[in-house]
Design a protein around this motif. Structure first.
Motif, mmCIF file in Angstrom:
data_model
loop_
_atom_site.group_PDB
_atom_site.id
_atom_site.type_symbol
_atom_site.label_atom_id
_atom_site.label_comp_id
_atom_site.label_asym_id
_atom_site.label_seq_id
_atom_site.Cartn_x
_atom_site.Cartn_y
_atom_site.Cartn_z
ATOM 1 N N PRO A 140 0.821 -1.211 0.000
ATOM 2 C CA PRO A 140 0.000 0.000 0.000
ATOM 3 C C PRO A 140 0.855 1.261 0.000
ATOM 4 O O PRO A 140 1.812 1.383 0.772
ATOM 5 C CB PRO A 140 -0.809 -0.118 1.296
ATOM 6 N N PHE A 141 0.507 2.192 -0.869
ATOM 7 C CA PHE A 141 1.242 3.449 -0.979
ATOM 8 C C PHE A 141 0.539 4.568 -0.221
ATOM 9 O O PHE A 141 1.118 5.617 -0.004
ATOM 10 C CB PHE A 141 1.404 3.833 -2.452
ATOM 11 N N HIS A 142 -0.708 4.368 0.170
ATOM 12 C CA HIS A 142 -1.429 5.395 0.905
ATOM 13 C C HIS A 142 -1.081 5.333 2.391
ATOM 14 O O HIS A 142 -0.606 4.312 2.904
ATOM 15 C CB HIS A 142 -2.937 5.238 0.696
ATOM 16 N N ASN A 143 -1.355 6.427 3.073
ATOM 17 C CA ASN A 143 -1.083 6.511 4.501
ATOM 18 C C ASN A 143 -2.228 5.901 5.304
ATOM 19 O O ASN A 143 -3.245 5.466 4.761
ATOM 20 C CB ASN A 143 -0.862 7.970 4.909
ATOM 21 N N ALA A 144 -2.075 5.918 6.616
ATOM 22 C CA ALA A 144 -3.081 5.309 7.483
ATOM 23 C C ALA A 144 -4.425 6.020 7.388
ATOM 24 O O ALA A 144 -5.470 5.417 7.645
ATOM 25 C CB ALA A 144 -2.583 5.305 8.928
ATOM 26 N N ASP A 145 -4.427 7.319 7.034
ATOM 27 C CA ASP A 145 -5.687 8.066 6.926
ATOM 28 C C ASP A 145 -6.359 7.889 5.575
ATOM 29 O O ASP A 145 -7.413 8.480 5.312
ATOM 30 C CB ASP A 145 -5.453 9.553 7.202
ATOM 31 N N GLY A 146 -5.775 7.095 4.684
ATOM 32 C CA GLY A 146 -6.365 6.843 3.379
ATOM 33 C C GLY A 146 -5.867 7.751 2.282
ATOM 34 O O GLY A 146 -6.109 7.484 1.103
ATOM 35 N N PHE A 147 -5.185 8.844 2.634
ATOM 36 C CA PHE A 147 -4.660 9.755 1.626
ATOM 37 C C PHE A 147 -3.386 9.195 1.008
ATOM 38 O O PHE A 147 -2.626 8.478 1.649
ATOM 39 C CB PHE A 147 -4.357 11.131 2.236
ATOM 40 N N SER A 148 -3.153 9.547 -0.240
ATOM 41 C CA SER A 148 -1.904 9.167 -0.895
ATOM 42 C C SER A 148 -1.473 10.277 -1.832
ATOM 43 O O SER A 148 -2.312 10.921 -2.464
ATOM 44 C CB SER A 148 -2.073 7.853 -1.673
ATOM 45 N N ASP A 149 -0.189 10.520 -1.900
ATOM 46 C CA ASP A 149 0.382 11.528 -2.790
ATOM 47 C C ASP A 149 0.905 10.817 -4.031
ATOM 48 O O ASP A 149 2.083 10.452 -4.127
ATOM 49 C CB ASP A 149 1.514 12.286 -2.090
#
Length: 361
Positions: A140-149
């Protein structure tokens, strides 16, 4: 006397004639059995036993095999190979996914951060990417909050991009309504020994990319770096970004495969802000006065380390372990305030994959 002498000699002469006849027969038989001149002699080799597994780690599949695998999915999926990415700028996901049905990628007008939506999910997000899962090499490339850059992804280092629409992303644990995309990067066995690419365009756009890959025995390594600069169409929209990607892989006896990944991003980006209708009609290239006054920007340094381990436990089964740790230092001044934070995310996954035949299929 002569009569008796002939009687004595006759048995010996008969025996001698019989021996000569046998010798001639043996010689003729040897000539018949002997191979013709110049005819190759048969060679007997020791038996060779070839062992292999019916299960191949997905990260080791080439694009053709990956397409056959993804098309087994009974739902909406797509695969974008590296050749199609190379035919574009390869700067943003919009370049690569613009013609994939059901996928909407559009620029927000500031830098390379796009709005990403699959089947309508994520359209309400005005910043970052949410509602769509993002993976890079199965992690997974997204963070724990669900956001991804997603602008941190270097697309020119990709072997392919896989798109899973809706519930088809559940195979990777995707919980987002829209589905997910996976970036599978090149490795030391699939990459060119040396690759250089430079391109430029309007508004000061200049991108330089360099990569190298090598493999020896069970080891393989890959390294890629890029530098992207742009002045932008509008004032106060300059962008300066560097990306680094590296991977190291090893194949163990028995079929187990381990790959370690390292990513690094340095991003310096000015934000021109939003214009009113009157400001836009007056000069669409101007920056918002409030944004320019506050010196709005989105500057961050990003580092990530990840690993992927696949261990076959049979011809059709394997146990896979994935894990990553990333850190981001963000300086994000806006007209209404300043966001200054550091975030650290870690995750791990253990998967059991089975592809046993069922009813002969």
């Amino acid at each position: 006397m002569p009569f008796s002498e002939n009687l004595v000699r006759h048995p010996f002469l008969a025996a001698l004639r019989a021996l000569r006849a046998l010798a001639r027969a043996a010689a003729l038989a040897g000539l018949a059995a002997a191979p013709a001149a110049g005819e190759p002699q048969p060679v007997t080799l020791e038996p060779v036993v070839v062992e292999g597994s019916a299960f191949v780690p997905e990260l080791e599949l080439d694009n053709e095999a990956a397409r056959e695998e993804i098309e087994r999915t009974p739902g909406g999926v797509a695969l974008v190979p590296d050749q199609r990415i190379d035919e574009t700028r390869g700067a943003t996901l919009q370049d690569a996914l613009d013609y994939v049905p059901g996928v909407l990628v559009r620029s927000r007008g500031t830098g390379e951060e796009p709005q990403l939506s699959i089947r309508g999910s994520g359209l309400r997000n005005n910043f970052h990417t949410r509602g769509v899962n993002v993976w890079i090499d199965g992690v997974p490339f997204h963070n724990a909050d669900g956001f991804s850059d997603v602008e941190s992804l270097e697309l020119l280092a990709a072997e392919r991009i896989e798109v899973y629409k809706g519930a088809n992303s559940l195979r990777y644990g995707g919980s987002a309504l829209g589905g997910g995309i996976q970036l599978v990067t090149r490795n030391g066995r699939s990459a060119e020994p040396v690759r250089l690419r430079t391109e430029g365009g309007s508004f000061g756009y200049l991108k330089t990319f360099a990569s190298t890959g090598a493999a020896r025995g069970p080891w393989e390594a890959y390294l890629a770096a890029s530098d992207t600069r742009s002045h932008g169409f509008r004032d106060h929209a300059e962008q300066d970004r560097q990306r680094l990607y590296a991977s190291l892989g090893h194949r163990f006896d028995g079929g187990a495969a381990l790959r370690v990944f390292v990513n690094g991003v340095r991003n310096r980006q000015e934000l021109p802000g939003a214009l009113t209708r009157a400001e836009f009609r007056d000069d669409p290239s101007q920056a918002s006065p409030a944004s320019e006054l506050q010196d709005e920007a989105r500057d961050y340094d990003y580092g990530r380390a990840a690993l992927a381990l696949a261990v076959p436990v049979g011809d059709y089964r394997s146990v896979e372990l994935y894990g990553q740790l990333n850190h981001q230092d963000l300086w994000h001044p806006l007209a209404f305030g300043i966001i200054d934070n550091e975030t650290t995310n870690a995750n791990g996954e253990l998967r059991f994959v089975a592809a046993d035949p069922l009813f002969g299929l």
